[in-house]
Design a protein around this motif. Structure first.
Motif, short mmCIF file in Angstrom:
data_model
loop_
_atom_site.label_atom_id
_atom_site.label_comp_id
_atom_site.label_asym_id
_atom_site.label_seq_id
_atom_site.Cartn_x
_atom_site.Cartn_y
_atom_site.Cartn_z
N GLU A 182 12.06 6.38 -5.74
CA GLU A 182 13.25 5.54 -5.46
C GLU A 182 14.37 6.34 -5.21
OE1 GLU A 182 13.13 2.06 -7.90
OE2 GLU A 182 11.28 1.45 -6.90
N CYS A 183 14.57 7.36 -4.06
CA CYS A 183 15.79 8.14 -4.25
C CYS A 183 16.63 7.97 -2.88
CB CYS A 183 15.13 9.51 -4.06
SG CYS A 183 14.68 10.00 -5.52
N LYS A 184 17.78 8.26 -2.75
CA LYS A 184 18.44 7.86 -1.62
C LYS A 184 19.65 9.11 -1.45
CE LYS A 184 21.92 4.83 -3.86
NZ LYS A 184 22.64 3.55 -3.75
N THR A 185 19.82 9.38 -0.11
CA THR A 185 20.86 10.52 0.19
C THR A 185 22.07 9.88 0.28
OG1 THR A 185 19.13 11.55 1.28
CG2 THR A 185 21.30 12.28 1.71
N GLU A 186 23.09 10.58 -0.29
CA GLU A 186 24.57 10.07 -0.28
C GLU A 186 25.64 11.39 -0.05
OE1 GLU A 186 26.32 9.52 -4.40
OE2 GLU A 186 24.30 8.53 -4.51
N TYR A 206 16.90 15.72 0.33
CA TYR A 206 16.17 14.36 0.16
C TYR A 206 15.13 14.98 -1.04
CZ TYR A 206 13.56 16.90 3.59
OH TYR A 206 12.79 17.94 4.40
N SER A 209 25.79 16.97 0.68
CA SER A 209 24.94 15.82 0.80
C SER A 209 23.73 16.06 -0.19
CB SER A 209 24.46 15.76 2.04
OG SER A 209 25.43 15.39 3.16
N GLY A 244 18.56 8.92 -7.81
CA GLY A 244 17.66 7.96 -7.83
C GLY A 244 16.57 8.39 -8.82
N PHE A 285 20.49 13.77 -2.96
CA PHE A 285 19.83 12.44 -2.99
C PHE A 285 20.04 11.86 -4.69
CE2 PHE A 285 16.77 15.82 -3.93
CZ PHE A 285 16.12 15.32 -5.20
#
Length: 225
Positions: free
Chosen positions: A160-164, A121, A175, A179, A177
């Motif tokens: 504005e970041c997201k983990t994928e 993250y 895994s 964004g 992030f």
């Protein structure tokens, strides 16, 4: 002014052989393992090259400058054809006096290894620490600013970041992030610091950030505000 810049090249390769992240990384190692940028990175456990825009039909390789004839001939041995070659120092440095800040975009999953744990993250301190570590190893000298100083002159205003999650190969999960994060300079930020920050961001755009940059992860882009 130009002394803060890192001299890098980006080679855009195309191929008819589909490449997974693991395979692309192995190809680059096999092509250039006898060259100092690859050996040095291997010795200090840091990737001093990165793969950007990895697709099944090609990728862009960022690395310290090598002879163009060499990158062409060695690429052909692995079924790679050069589409273009560019150099970081060819980019004209803009006038930064009126620049208020910058936006960083993470276009492929980005993750860090910090104090023995994975950090998938966005954490600004860990991010700048990692960026400065790469800069130091490429320039082989201490950077103008440290992470705490950067956080004082460039304030995080929006994230504005997201983990994928994705698979780097059939049995290698990853895994990270994606964004964007926006930073504003304080009104007291000196021009010299802005110049250094521009050079640091320019390096990140070539070399990426965090783990597995040699596998196409940690791709970074930026624009000034």
């Amino acid at each position: 002014m130009t002394d803060n810049r890192v001299c890098l090249m980006r080679i855009k390769y195309s191929t008819q052989n589909p490449l997974s992240p693991k395979r692309a990384n192995a190809v680059v190692y096999n092509m250039f393992s006898d060259f100092h940028p690859i050996r040095k990175g291997h010795d200090c456990y840091t990737k001093l090259f990165s793969i950007k825009n990895l697709r099944k039909d090609g990728f862009a390789l960022s690395i310290q400058i090598l002879p163009e004839r060499t990158v062409k001939e060695r690429g052909e041995q692995y079924g790679l054809k050069i589409k273009a070659v560019e150099y970081s120092v060819e980019r004209k440095m803009p006038d930064l006096s009126d620049v208020k800040g910058f936006e960083i975009r993470f276009t492929s999953p980005t993750s860090f290894y910090y104090n023995g744990i994975d950090v998938p993250y966005f954490d600004p301190y860990i991010f700048w620490q990692g960026a400065l570590c790469t800069y130091k190893k490429l320039k082989e000298r201490e950077p103008l600013l440290n992470a705490k100083a950067i956080m004082q002159i460039a304030r995080l205003e929006q994230c504005e970041c997201k983990t994928e999650k994705l698979m780097l190969d059939d049995n290698i999960p990853f895994s990270g992030f994606t964004g964007a994060a926006k930073f504003n300079f304080t009104k007291f930020t000196p021009c010299e610091a802005k110049i250094f920050m521009y050079c640091l961001l320019e390096m990140l755009e070539y070399m990426g950030a965090g783990r597995k940059t040699g596998w196409g992860m940690g791709n970074v882009e930026f624009n000034l505000l």
